[in-house]
Design an enzyme around this catalytic site. Sequence first.
Site, mmCIF file in Angstrom:
data_model
loop_
_atom_site.group_PDB
_atom_site.id
_atom_site.type_symbol
_atom_site.label_atom_id
_atom_site.label_comp_id
_atom_site.label_asym_id
_atom_site.label_seq_id
_atom_site.Cartn_x
_atom_site.Cartn_y
_atom_site.Cartn_z
ATOM 1 N N CYS A 2 0.715 -1.176 0.059
ATOM 2 C CA CYS A 2 -0.175 0.061 0.028
ATOM 3 C C CYS A 2 0.758 1.371 0.006
ATOM 4 O O CYS A 2 1.937 1.408 0.599
ATOM 5 C CB CYS A 2 -0.969 0.094 1.171
ATOM 6 N N GLY A 3 0.343 2.446 -0.745
ATOM 7 C CA GLY A 3 0.911 3.581 -0.555
ATOM 8 C C GLY A 3 -0.089 4.704 -0.109
ATOM 9 O O GLY A 3 -1.108 4.674 -0.340
#
Lengths: 311, 289
Positions: A2-3
Amino acid sequence: MCGIAGLIHRGKSSSVGSEMTAMLQALKHRGPDSTGYAVYGEPTEGELIMRLKVAEAEDMDRGRGIHKVIEDRIEEVERILEEHGAKIKSKEAPREYSLRYVITHPDDTGEMAAHMEETEGVEILSMGNGLELIKDLGDAKVVSEAYGLNDFQGTHGIGHTRMATESDVDIKSAHPYWAFPYNDVSVVHNGQITNYWIMRREMERKGHRFMSNCDSELLAVYTAHNLANGISLEESLRKSIDEIDGVFTYLVATKDQLGMAKDTMAAKPLVLYESDDLIAMASEEVAIRAILPQEIDTYDPYDEEVRVWQA
Amino acid sequence: MASVSDAELKKMTQDERAKALGMTTEQLTGKSLYVEFDPDAEERFTYPWAPDVDFNKRTEFDCDGKTTTEVNSQIRELMREGYGTIVLKNPRGMHSLGVGILSRLNLIIEGSTGYFTVGLIDGPNVRITGRVGWSCGENMMSGTIMIEKNAGSTFGAAIRGGDLVCRGSVGSRTGIDQKGGTIIVGGDTGALSGFMMQRGRMVVCGNAGKNLGDSMYDGTIFVGGEIKSLGVDAVEAELTDLDKKWLTRKLTQYGLMPDKGVDHFTKVVAGKQLWNYDNLEPSEKKLIL
């Protein structure tokens, strides 16, 4: 993996929609499953903006019957709005299953939201005077084009590119999460919460609702609970480091603030840039460079670090 | 350094051979073998297949709009053409720039980079004018890396040799699993720095976060500022004259020598009380217990 990304302009509006799109597209490799935005425009006094979905994207492949189901759900949503004293001032449907309403204030926001979500398939993504929460499957360019985000003007925003690990690839498990039913509060998270079920049951016992099995939703509910009990955003972020176990970095946005917290192990990344008029942060430097290509100074916040900025 | 023939090397003792090859060894604690990179010995840090580059032959390359693979391929192509000084411009946070360079090269990166910058290198001298992301210099074998601004977490993870220097502050877990070489930080470092360190030296001119040197097997950490807390089995040790001499030389070399000298540095080593220092085999334990 995830970012996450966030930015806040101090004392002015900017093209937050296109800036966030550039940042999230640069983080696509950290999570291509879904992309989400919580962007904050100029507050609309006396009005509420409500974003909701009445079906999942994957439901649209279930034959012609789904169109009638969606129509019925929208009809029910609008009936409930009327029942709670809210008038529809405008209505848009960027996608058949995703709607945006501008409404007058209902008698009780929380009660109306809870009533509305009794309708099968309906989930309120956000409600607030300035907040617009958009999330859907695909990368930032896809979502931005579908929802017209490149034209969005505002003061701040947070965003997320998701690599599904704890729960399904669907909109209800995508970030950001709205801090139901607390207006204008949203959360994005990168990490794993290891005492999720203990904390979730605690929150459920206190009357909070969960729409997904995604551990990140806990942070939104937890934040909403603290804010509703008079705890400031900064205090809530600090408390979370003691009370929530796991590895996490998360961002919280309110009507006029943006905050960050990093767990005790500092295992999840965040790069921070601060200037007098703009603060930008992201899981990777490359996202910040997508909007600030010139040479700048950035740094990694340390373990247990909490910061809050004012718009 | 004058070149030495293989026949001459064979006649030498191990210590003489190490020095002749540009390495020095010294006994730090009972089990330590410290190998230090000698920048003057650059001709020894090359592979037989390494391109014959000329440091005076310089070129610039713009990373704008390029992928990491394109940039790294271009570096190799330029080295084959004999360029010994390559300047990369506009990296803008790109990941994995300059990884796996196994020969002599002056690589100058003008700007800031992302993850794994110049990891797995063996020989080049690298200067980065901006900031680097996570895991810069990971697994480097030899050479020098100089970063002018800050660095992210896991800075110099598992490095085996060379000098990795950051003038600014670095993130958490600096030098995790360090197996040799030198890491120098001009500013502060975060939590769990030196975690499971095995050999080599780390110097932090500023403050160190909590659990410094946790579960370190060996190696030495020097801290100029405050230590938030020591990790499991990390203990303070006496700063010897040899340590001071080494610190002075290294910090002066990289322009990081504090005004007040090096006497105030705290030295941290392994206490060697963990289970892994018990050398008895299970069968031997049975005999004793």
